[in-house]
Design a protein around this motif. Structure first.
Motif, PDB file in Angstrom:
ATOM      1  N   ALA A 157      -3.819  -0.426 -14.113  1.00  0.00           N
ATOM      2  CA  ALA A 157      -3.696  -1.185 -12.883  1.00  0.00           C
ATOM      3  C   ALA A 157      -3.142  -0.735 -11.717  1.00  0.00           C
ATOM      4  O   ALA A 157      -3.693  -0.517 -10.670  1.00  0.00           O
ATOM      5  CB  ALA A 157      -3.045  -2.453 -13.162  1.00  0.00           C
ATOM      6  N   LEU A 158      -2.245   0.418 -12.058  1.00  0.00           N
ATOM      7  CA  LEU A 158      -1.806   1.126 -10.786  1.00  0.00           C
ATOM      8  C   LEU A 158      -2.638   1.875 -10.310  1.00  0.00           C
ATOM      9  O   LEU A 158      -2.933   2.481  -9.023  1.00  0.00           O
ATOM     10  CB  LEU A 158      -0.407   1.928 -11.152  1.00  0.00           C
ATOM     11  N   ALA A 159      -3.389   2.826 -11.242  1.00  0.00           N
ATOM     12  CA  ALA A 159      -4.437   3.575 -11.059  1.00  0.00           C
ATOM     13  C   ALA A 159      -5.529   3.043 -10.051  1.00  0.00           C
ATOM     14  O   ALA A 159      -6.091   3.535  -9.149  1.00  0.00           O
ATOM     15  CB  ALA A 159      -5.041   4.430 -12.291  1.00  0.00           C
ATOM     16  N   VAL A 160      -6.112   1.748 -10.652  1.00  0.00           N
ATOM     17  CA  VAL A 160      -7.014   1.077  -9.763  1.00  0.00           C
ATOM     18  C   VAL A 160      -6.529   0.689  -8.617  1.00  0.00           C
ATOM     19  O   VAL A 160      -7.401   0.872  -7.521  1.00  0.00           O
ATOM     20  CB  VAL A 160      -7.726   0.068 -10.691  1.00  0.00           C
ATOM     21  N   GLY A 161      -5.518   0.385  -8.261  1.00  0.00           N
ATOM     22  CA  GLY A 161      -4.724  -0.032  -7.027  1.00  0.00           C
ATOM     23  C   GLY A 161      -4.771   1.124  -6.196  1.00  0.00           C
ATOM     24  O   GLY A 161      -5.078   1.097  -4.990  1.00  0.00           O
ATOM     25  N   ALA A 162      -4.446   2.221  -6.640  1.00  0.00           N
ATOM     26  CA  ALA A 162      -4.401   3.539  -5.861  1.00  0.00           C
ATOM     27  C   ALA A 162      -5.805   3.958  -5.288  1.00  0.00           C
ATOM     28  O   ALA A 162      -6.135   4.282  -4.190  1.00  0.00           O
ATOM     29  CB  ALA A 162      -3.795   4.692  -6.653  1.00  0.00           C
ATOM     30  N   TRP A 163      -6.579   3.658  -6.412  1.00  0.00           N
ATOM     31  CA  TRP A 163      -8.152   4.235  -5.907  1.00  0.00           C
ATOM     32  C   TRP A 163      -8.629   3.158  -4.845  1.00  0.00           C
ATOM     33  O   TRP A 163      -9.199   3.360  -3.898  1.00  0.00           O
ATOM     34  CB  TRP A 163      -9.039   4.037  -7.173  1.00  0.00           C
ATOM     35  N   LYS A 164      -8.242   1.775  -4.705  1.00  0.00           N
ATOM     36  CA  LYS A 164      -8.762   0.752  -3.900  1.00  0.00           C
ATOM     37  C   LYS A 164      -8.265   0.966  -2.491  1.00  0.00           C
ATOM     38  O   LYS A 164      -8.774   0.470  -1.664  1.00  0.00           O
ATOM     39  CB  LYS A 164      -8.296  -0.691  -4.484  1.00  0.00           C
ATOM     40  N   VAL A 165      -6.919   1.450  -2.527  1.00  0.00           N
ATOM     41  CA  VAL A 165      -6.324   1.471  -0.986  1.00  0.00           C
ATOM     42  C   VAL A 165      -6.136   2.985  -0.555  1.00  0.00           C
ATOM     43  O   VAL A 165      -5.540   3.257   0.379  1.00  0.00           O
ATOM     44  CB  VAL A 165      -4.832   1.142  -1.307  1.00  0.00           C
TER      45      VAL A 165
END
Length: 157
Positions: free
Chosen positions: A54-62
Motif C-alpha cells: 500500500a505504501l509503494a502504491v501510494g508513493a507511485w500515485k503521488v
C-alpha cells in the motif's frame, strides 16, 4: 509524500491485511481461542505483506511527475473504520494474550504464540494511533474551513 497521505495508505494497508488472512491460516485447536489466535496470526503475517504494498502504491500515485491529481486527504469514514478495526484487533489480541498466559497455556509453542499475540496488540495500537491522527487532522481542517469571514465576501446583513 505528505504525512497525511502516508497515514492514509498505511491505514489502507492495515485494513487490507484482512483480505489475506485466509491464506495465512494456521489453526491448531478446535476451541474459539484457537480460532481467534489463528486469525490474529494470519492478520499479522498479512499486514507484513499489505502495508509495504500500500505504501509503494501510494508513493507511485503521488509522485511529482504524475499527471494525475493528488488523492484527497483522508476523511472521517477512513478514520472511523480504521478506529473500529484497531479497537477490534487490540481487544481480541489482549484477550488472546491473557488466554495464553493462563493455565493451561496455548497449544504448540507458547512463546511464539505470545509473541504473535503481542505483535497483534502492537498492530492494533498502531492502527488506533493512525486513525486518531486522521480523525483529529480532519476535524481541525473542518473547523478551519468553517471559520470563513462573511465580511470578506461583502455579505450584507
Amino acid at each position: 509524500m505528505s504525512i497525511m497521505l502516508f497515514l492514509r495508505f498505511s491505514a489502507i494497508g492495515l485494513l487490507c491485511g484482512v483480505v489475506l488472512v485466509p491464506l495465512a491460516w494456521i489453526q491448531r485447536g478446535d476451541e474459539f481461542e484457537h480460532l481467534r489466535l489463528a486469525a490474529l496470526m494470519g492478520l499479522d503475517v498479512a499486514q507484513v505483506v499489505t502495508v509495504p504494498i500500500a505504501l509503494a502504491v501510494g508513493a507511485w500515485k503521488v509522485r511529482p511527475w504524475s499527471k494525475r491529481p493528488r488523492p484527497s486527504p483522508p476523511g472521517f469514514v477512513l478514520g472511523g473504520v480504521t478506529f473500529a478495526f484497531g479497537v477490534l484487533v487490540m481487544t481480541q489480541a489482549m484477550a488472546t494474550t491473557s488466554w495464553l498466559e493462563g493455565r493451561p497455556s496455548g497449544v504448540g509453542d507458547p512463546d511464539g504464540e505470545s509473541f504473535m499475540a503481542m505483535l497483534a496488540v502492537l498492530s492494533g495500537g498502531v492502527t488506533l494511533l493512525i486513525s486518531a491522527v486522521i480523525l483529529i487532522n480532519r476535524s481541525v481542517a473542518l473547523r478551519r474551513s468553517r471559520k470563513v469571514s462573511y465580511a470578506a465576501y461583502g455579505a450584507v446583513t
